[in-house]
Design a protein around this motif. Sequence first.
Motif, PDB file in Angstrom:
ATOM      1  N   LEU A   1       0.807  -1.211   0.000  1.00 24.94           N
ATOM      2  CA  LEU A   1       0.000   0.000   0.000  1.00 24.94           C
ATOM      3  C   LEU A   1       0.846   1.269   0.000  1.00 24.94           C
ATOM      4  O   LEU A   1       2.022   1.249   0.344  1.00 24.94           O
ATOM      5  N   HIS A   2       0.205   2.382  -0.316  1.00 24.22           N
ATOM      6  CA  HIS A   2       0.900   3.643  -0.577  1.00 24.22           C
ATOM      7  C   HIS A   2       1.900   4.054   0.513  1.00 24.22           C
ATOM      8  O   HIS A   2       3.078   4.282   0.200  1.00 24.22           O
ATOM      9  N   PRO A   3       1.496   4.202   1.776  1.00 25.68           N
ATOM     10  CA  PRO A   3       2.462   4.690   2.773  1.00 25.68           C
ATOM     11  C   PRO A   3       3.587   3.702   3.053  1.00 25.68           C
ATOM     12  O   PRO A   3       4.701   4.128   3.400  1.00 25.68           O
ATOM     13  N   VAL A   4       3.329   2.405   2.909  1.00 26.04           N
ATOM     14  CA  VAL A   4       4.379   1.416   3.128  1.00 26.04           C
ATOM     15  C   VAL A   4       5.387   1.476   1.990  1.00 26.04           C
ATOM     16  O   VAL A   4       6.607   1.445   2.218  1.00 26.04           O
ATOM     17  N   GLU A   5       4.897   1.581   0.768  1.00 21.68           N
ATOM     18  CA  GLU A   5       5.808   1.696  -0.365  1.00 21.68           C
ATOM     19  C   GLU A   5       6.677   2.948  -0.229  1.00 21.68           C
ATOM     20  O   GLU A   5       7.875   2.939  -0.558  1.00 21.68           O
ATOM     21  N   TRP A   6       6.086   4.032   0.252  1.00 17.81           N
ATOM     22  CA  TRP A   6       6.856   5.258   0.488  1.00 17.81           C
ATOM     23  C   TRP A   6       7.975   4.986   1.497  1.00 17.81           C
ATOM     24  O   TRP A   6       9.126   5.399   1.286  1.00 17.81           O
ATOM     25  N   CYS A   7       7.644   4.298   2.595  1.00 18.78           N
ATOM     26  CA  CYS A   7       8.658   3.977   3.616  1.00 18.78           C
ATOM     27  C   CYS A   7       9.797   3.153   3.030  1.00 18.78           C
ATOM     28  O   CYS A   7      10.981   3.412   3.304  1.00 18.78           O
ATOM     29  N   ILE A   8       9.444   2.144   2.240  1.00 25.76           N
ATOM     30  CA  ILE A   8      10.456   1.289   1.628  1.00 25.76           C
ATOM     31  C   ILE A   8      11.379   2.131   0.749  1.00 25.76           C
ATOM     32  O   ILE A   8      12.613   2.030   0.816  1.00 25.76           O
ATOM     33  N   GLY A   9      10.789   2.967  -0.088  1.00 29.12           N
ATOM     34  CA  GLY A   9      11.574   3.780  -0.990  1.00 29.12           C
ATOM     35  C   GLY A   9      12.473   4.765  -0.270  1.00 29.12           C
ATOM     36  O   GLY A   9      13.664   4.896  -0.594  1.00 29.12           O
TER      37      GLY A   9
END
Length: 563
Positions: free
Chosen positions: A511-519
């Motif tokens: 999901l959006h906020p998790v992908e942001w964290c990973i990146g």
Amino acid sequence: MSLNRRRLLQSAVAATGTVSIAPWLIAQTAKEQPELSADVAIIGGSLGGCAAAIGALRRGLKVVMTEETSWIGGQLTSQIVPPDEHGHIETHGSNTSYRKFRNDIREHYRQEYPLTDAAKANARLNPGGGSVSRLCHEPKVALAVLNQIFAPYLKTGQLRLLLETVPVAAEMSGDRIASVTVQSAKSADKHVVIAPYFLDATELGDLLPLTGAEYVTGAEAKSETGELHAADQAEPDNQQSFTACFPMQYVDGQDFVGDKPADYEFWRNYVPDLTPAWSGKLLDLHYSSPRDLKPKKLDFDPTGKPTKALNLWLYRRIVDASNFVPGTYEGSVTLVNWPQNDYMLGNLVGVTPEEKQKHIDQAKQLSLSLFYWLQTECPRADGGSGFAGLRLVPEMTGTKDGIAMYPYVRESRRILAEFTVKEQHVGRQQRSEITGLSGNDLKAAQFSDSVGIGYYHIDLHPSSGGNNYIDFASLPFQIPLGSMVPKRIENLIPACKNLGVTHLTNGCYRLHPVEWCIGEAAGCLVSYCLEKSISPRAVRNTPDKLADFQRSLTSEGMELAWK
């Protein structure tokens, strides 16, 4: 070999301790493509790729970033899907930079759009008022905010951005990537990108096969992962459905009904072949309830009248016309990413380019057929059929047909990592069985190498292998650095949905906020590795370096544990 290329390869040597440059690379005499050099190459401008660039640029790195489409931002922009988020997102449970990005979207509306006084004064403005998120908005606004973030770096040359560009080849030096060749879709021009580190931020993990990285697709076997809900047999081709999303506007009293889509009769009568069985026809206001798979009634009414069941019109609405000065919009707009246009007849990964394109085209036909069905045959509360006042909104998608320029992707290739997050780490039921705990005492596995956090239920849509929904509760979780370190390749870092998760746990890490964290963690990791002349693997496995890196993350507003 150019002097610039030799220097960048020597920089890679210094950063990672490799003792020599590959002889075949030194001896290369063939004419080379134009070179681009950077401290980090981010291949893919997904939401994770953008967050990675933000982290790397903030720390002073020179960045080259490519993007397959003409819009950076992935899920939020080219795929036009408003953020799917947990209920605490306004105050905690994500990076500070992500919450700032969300607030910048709201501020963009206040500065650039004619909001009503009430909407402008609302600190937690939800422009579309959609029920799926506290911030449902137009994709172009997210794109505008991202472009604003990157504008200063583009001006100075710290960031080089190549749009409509894809990776086509990689040169390897042992277990290191020496360069990646990228090609423009418009001109077929190629560039050789060289950098000490390469981040795969593509939607489908496109760098993994090019570099020979070990990866997995589809569903793993229970014997392999030990997961409670895993399949009995490994099924690499059993992948989650993807969706050709589209926005549509309703203008009362108008008739926008056009020609019937070419494949309308097929999709009008299509019944998904799933186990357990689907509720009936796909183009219908019934679907399989994700948690118990029983047939569930939905409603659809764009006129504003109350409905008995969930009104799909309100679910992902991205423009609520009442938030804007009268006359700004002819009518409200909703984003169609529903069970009815999930495409499950084939995959985007593990197939030929021709087959991939065939499935994308068929997914578009499904969405156009759903739209036509809503215009002409969808049951109305008054006993009639269809809403002729619905129209496609190509001005919001950047495409001629009004369909998103890229499919909404739920599942990517996933690296075989030093550590793989499994259901027993984050699934509520399996965690309870393992620990014997319940209620507030039950927690997800705690990772000493955490580089971020997230929360979403494990949500798998119907699959190409014939699975109906797989949907069950998870626990607020962490993102372990080990899931971002490939088993073998030393300078490849996933920055998207391609990290070390399983078919199941991808369902809550995508999901959006998790992908942001990973990146963002990936971008910061490259900076730390270059500064300390240490590899990502060594950061994870050297306690004092790991602690130092984690302190640097928290100092920049990245949450590593749930409070």
